[in-house]
Write a protein that holds these residues in place. Structure first.
Motif, PDB file in Angstrom:
ATOM      1  N   LEU A  14      -0.586   5.395  -4.276  1.00 42.35           N
ATOM      2  CA  LEU A  14       0.685   5.362  -4.220  1.00 42.35           C
ATOM      3  C   LEU A  14       1.170   6.225  -3.014  1.00 42.35           C
ATOM      4  CD1 LEU A  14       1.673   6.198  -7.802  1.00 42.35           C
ATOM      5  CD2 LEU A  14       2.004   4.150  -6.391  1.00 42.35           C
ATOM      6  N   ARG A  15       0.423   7.200  -2.513  1.00 44.78           N
ATOM      7  CA  ARG A  15       0.817   8.016  -1.323  1.00 44.78           C
ATOM      8  C   ARG A  15       0.553   6.895   0.005  1.00 44.78           C
ATOM      9  NH1 ARG A  15      -2.036  13.507  -0.344  1.00 44.78           N
ATOM     10  NH2 ARG A  15      -0.687  13.680  -2.499  1.00 44.78           N
ATOM     11  N   THR A  16      -0.515   6.201  -0.175  1.00 41.77           N
ATOM     12  CA  THR A  16      -0.593   5.293   0.893  1.00 41.77           C
ATOM     13  C   THR A  16       0.293   4.191   1.136  1.00 41.77           C
ATOM     14  OG1 THR A  16      -2.873   5.482   0.851  1.00 41.77           O
ATOM     15  CG2 THR A  16      -2.339   3.621   1.799  1.00 41.77           C
ATOM     16  N   ALA A  17       0.791   3.796  -0.059  1.00 38.93           N
ATOM     17  CA  ALA A  17       1.854   2.927  -0.161  1.00 38.93           C
ATOM     18  C   ALA A  17       3.287   3.523   0.426  1.00 38.93           C
ATOM     19  CB  ALA A  17       2.234   2.401  -1.596  1.00 38.93           C
ATOM     20  N   GLN A  18       3.465   4.545   0.026  1.00 43.49           N
ATOM     21  CA  GLN A  18       4.640   5.157   0.667  1.00 43.49           C
ATOM     22  C   GLN A  18       4.620   5.518   2.242  1.00 43.49           C
ATOM     23  OE1 GLN A  18       5.263   9.063  -0.950  1.00 43.49           O
ATOM     24  NE2 GLN A  18       7.410   9.348  -0.190  1.00 43.49           N
ATOM     25  N   GLU A  19       3.391   5.699   2.637  1.00 46.62           N
ATOM     26  CA  GLU A  19       3.166   5.956   4.118  1.00 46.62           C
ATOM     27  C   GLU A  19       3.464   4.379   5.022  1.00 46.62           C
ATOM     28  OE1 GLU A  19       0.109   9.569   3.845  1.00 46.62           O
ATOM     29  OE2 GLU A  19      -0.703   7.479   3.741  1.00 46.62           O
ATOM     30  N   HIS A  20       3.113   3.461   4.296  1.00 42.39           N
ATOM     31  CA  HIS A  20       3.143   2.117   4.981  1.00 42.39           C
ATOM     32  C   HIS A  20       4.561   1.487   4.515  1.00 42.39           C
ATOM     33  CE1 HIS A  20      -0.991   2.843   5.336  1.00 42.39           C
ATOM     34  NE2 HIS A  20      -1.173   1.877   6.341  1.00 42.39           N
ATOM     35  N   GLU A  21       5.456   2.212   4.147  1.00 41.72           N
ATOM     36  CA  GLU A  21       7.002   1.548   3.546  1.00 41.72           C
ATOM     37  C   GLU A  21       7.591   0.678   4.498  1.00 41.72           C
ATOM     38  OE1 GLU A  21       8.682   0.533   0.338  1.00 41.72           O
ATOM     39  OE2 GLU A  21       8.173   2.709  -0.024  1.00 41.72           O
ATOM     40  N   LYS A  22       7.518   1.260   5.639  1.00 45.11           N
ATOM     41  CA  LYS A  22       8.287   0.612   6.784  1.00 45.11           C
ATOM     42  C   LYS A  22       7.298  -0.072   7.719  1.00 45.11           C
ATOM     43  CE  LYS A  22      12.197   3.897   6.591  1.00 45.11           C
ATOM     44  NZ  LYS A  22      12.871   2.895   5.761  1.00 45.11           N
ATOM     45  N   ARG A  23       6.290   0.541   7.920  1.00 46.93           N
ATOM     46  CA  ARG A  23       5.271   0.072   8.949  1.00 46.93           C
ATOM     47  C   ARG A  23       4.560  -1.248   8.526  1.00 46.93           C
ATOM     48  NH1 ARG A  23       0.740   3.225   9.128  1.00 46.93           N
ATOM     49  NH2 ARG A  23       2.198   4.880   9.017  1.00 46.93           N
ATOM     50  N   ASP A  24       4.020  -1.499   7.303  1.00 44.56           N
ATOM     51  CA  ASP A  24       3.572  -2.704   6.720  1.00 44.56           C
ATOM     52  C   ASP A  24       3.851  -2.626   5.277  1.00 44.56           C
ATOM     53  OD1 ASP A  24       1.793  -4.806   5.893  1.00 44.56           O
ATOM     54  OD2 ASP A  24       0.194  -4.166   7.556  1.00 44.56           O
ATOM     55  N   PRO A  25       4.970  -3.400   5.199  1.00 48.88           N
ATOM     56  CA  PRO A  25       5.302  -3.410   3.450  1.00 48.88           C
ATOM     57  C   PRO A  25       4.412  -4.165   2.798  1.00 48.88           C
ATOM     58  CG  PRO A  25       6.995  -4.298   5.071  1.00 48.88           C
ATOM     59  CD  PRO A  25       5.939  -3.866   5.930  1.00 48.88           C
ATOM     60  N   TYR A  30       1.058  -4.184  -2.162  1.00 43.93           N
ATOM     61  CA  TYR A  30      -0.302  -4.379  -2.958  1.00 43.93           C
ATOM     62  C   TYR A  30      -0.930  -2.992  -3.244  1.00 43.93           C
ATOM     63  CZ  TYR A  30      -0.434  -9.205  -2.027  1.00 43.93           C
ATOM     64  OH  TYR A  30      -0.250 -10.521  -2.120  1.00 43.93           O
ATOM     65  N   CYS A  31      -0.649  -1.816  -2.549  1.00 41.17           N
ATOM     66  CA  CYS A  31      -1.004  -0.454  -3.159  1.00 41.17           C
ATOM     67  C   CYS A  31      -0.408  -0.188  -4.372  1.00 41.17           C
ATOM     68  CB  CYS A  31      -0.734   0.385  -2.048  1.00 41.17           C
ATOM     69  SG  CYS A  31      -1.907   0.333  -0.551  1.00 41.17           S
ATOM     70  N   ARG A  32       0.821  -0.743  -4.499  1.00 42.84           N
ATOM     71  CA  ARG A  32       1.483  -0.318  -5.776  1.00 42.84           C
ATOM     72  C   ARG A  32       1.167  -1.229  -7.055  1.00 42.84           C
ATOM     73  NH1 ARG A  32       6.524   0.717  -1.932  1.00 42.84           N
ATOM     74  NH2 ARG A  32       6.481   2.892  -1.933  1.00 42.84           N
ATOM     75  N   LEU A  33       0.752  -2.351  -6.437  1.00 42.74           N
ATOM     76  CA  LEU A  33       0.374  -3.405  -7.454  1.00 42.74           C
ATOM     77  C   LEU A  33      -0.847  -3.007  -7.887  1.00 42.74           C
ATOM     78  CD1 LEU A  33       0.765  -6.061  -9.058  1.00 42.74           C
ATOM     79  CD2 LEU A  33      -0.500  -7.287  -7.055  1.00 42.74           C
ATOM     80  N   TYR A  34      -1.733  -2.388  -7.396  1.00 45.38           N
ATOM     81  CA  TYR A  34      -3.047  -2.089  -7.585  1.00 45.38           C
ATOM     82  C   TYR A  34      -2.913  -0.511  -8.431  1.00 45.38           C
ATOM     83  CZ  TYR A  34      -7.418   0.857  -7.742  1.00 45.38           C
ATOM     84  OH  TYR A  34      -8.574   1.510  -8.023  1.00 45.38           O
TER      85      TYR A  34
END
Length: 278
Positions: A14-25, A30-34
């Motif tokens: 989830l932290r990785t998802a947050q870090e990529h929020e704007k850079r690579d949605p 998919y991080c959040r889906l996992y």
């Protein structure tokens, strides 16, 4: 909203998802889906976990609508290629830094994030044996180098045996016994973000210049020479599907201007279509 203790195993994804929020949605989605799928298996009955997972589902639905014109979201095979290419780029960057003896937090972060993204690949199905090994090696390397630097020791560069090191085999969302901790927002960027991993290092945004030494844990290159078409090649429906997959992978690689990976996958597709073999 804080991650419930029962779902601690998905907090890094989830932290990785947050870090990529704007850079690579796409990576964030998919991080959040996992995380949601894994969280459902861990605990979907306790009130706090149910509330957290429902909120996560709502977030995924919103993202899916916002990204409805993105092929990486609407077509699973493109999404698979997008995440795999991104994960392996991170792996290659960290592996190159490691083999060059350049040890720093950005490289450790890249190794560990690559392992998390290889976890994420399981939303598309079982990992290949190659990616299982990549994940295990990347997670172990991150822990090993982190612990060495923490203890004031110089890590051994390149591939070394994993025996005797603090490495816990992955289970559902599992990881190393001593997970490297990184400050929020320390994720390396592939899109021109400022990264200062140390003197003489290779910027992660310049992957085309990375030379992977022989024996690397990265996937082996496909031979450049493609044999001429065989006289009577009979292709099965599965062959066509695999060839299409390689072409999709090549298209995804070109989004990152990664010519080498694109050529590699196109060569695989061409070889399959001309010989019936991979």
């Amino acid at each position: 909203m804080a991650v419930p203790s029962q779902l601690k195993a998905i907090q890094h994804h989830l932290r990785t998802a947050q870090e990529h929020e704007k850079r690579d949605p796409v990576v964030a989605y998919y991080c959040r889906l996992y995380a949601m799928q894994t969280g459902m298996k861990l605990d979907s009955k306790s009130p706090e976990c149910r509330k957290f997972l429902v909120k996560l589902m709502d977030q995924l639905e919103t993202m899916k609508k916002e990204l409805s014109d993105n092929e990486s979201i609407t077509q699973e095979i493109v999404g698979n290629a997008h995440i795999e290419n991104y994960a392996l780029k991170m792996f290659l960057y960290a592996d190159n830094e490691d083999r060059s003896g350049r040890f720093h937090k950005n490289m450790i972060k890249s190794f560990y994030t690559a392992s998390l993204l290889l976890d994420v690949l399981t939303v598309f199905g079982e990992l290949s044996e190659e990616n299982i090994q990549h994940r295990k090696y990347a997670r172990w390397k991150a822990t090993y180098i982190h612990n060495c630097l923490k203890n004031g020791e110089t890590p051994q560069a390149g591939p070394i045996g994993m025996e005797g090191e603090a490495y816990a085999e992955e289970s559902e969302g599992g990881g190393p016994s001593q997970t490297p901790q990184f400050p929020p927002g320390s994720q390396p960027s592939f899109h021109g973000g400022a990264v200062d991993p140390g003197p003489g290092s290779v910027s992660p945004s310049n992957f085309n210049n990375i030379q992977v030494p022989p024996g690397s844990h990265a996937p082996a290159n496909t031979p450049a020479e493609i044999p001429p078409p065989a006289g009577d090649v009979r292709l099965t429906p599965e062959d066509f599907t695999r060839a299409q997959k390689y072409c999709k992978y090549a298209g995804s690689a070109l989004q990152y201007e990664d010519v080498a990976t694109a050529v590699q996958n196109l060569q695989k597709a061409l070889k399959l279509l001309t010989t019936g073999k991979e």
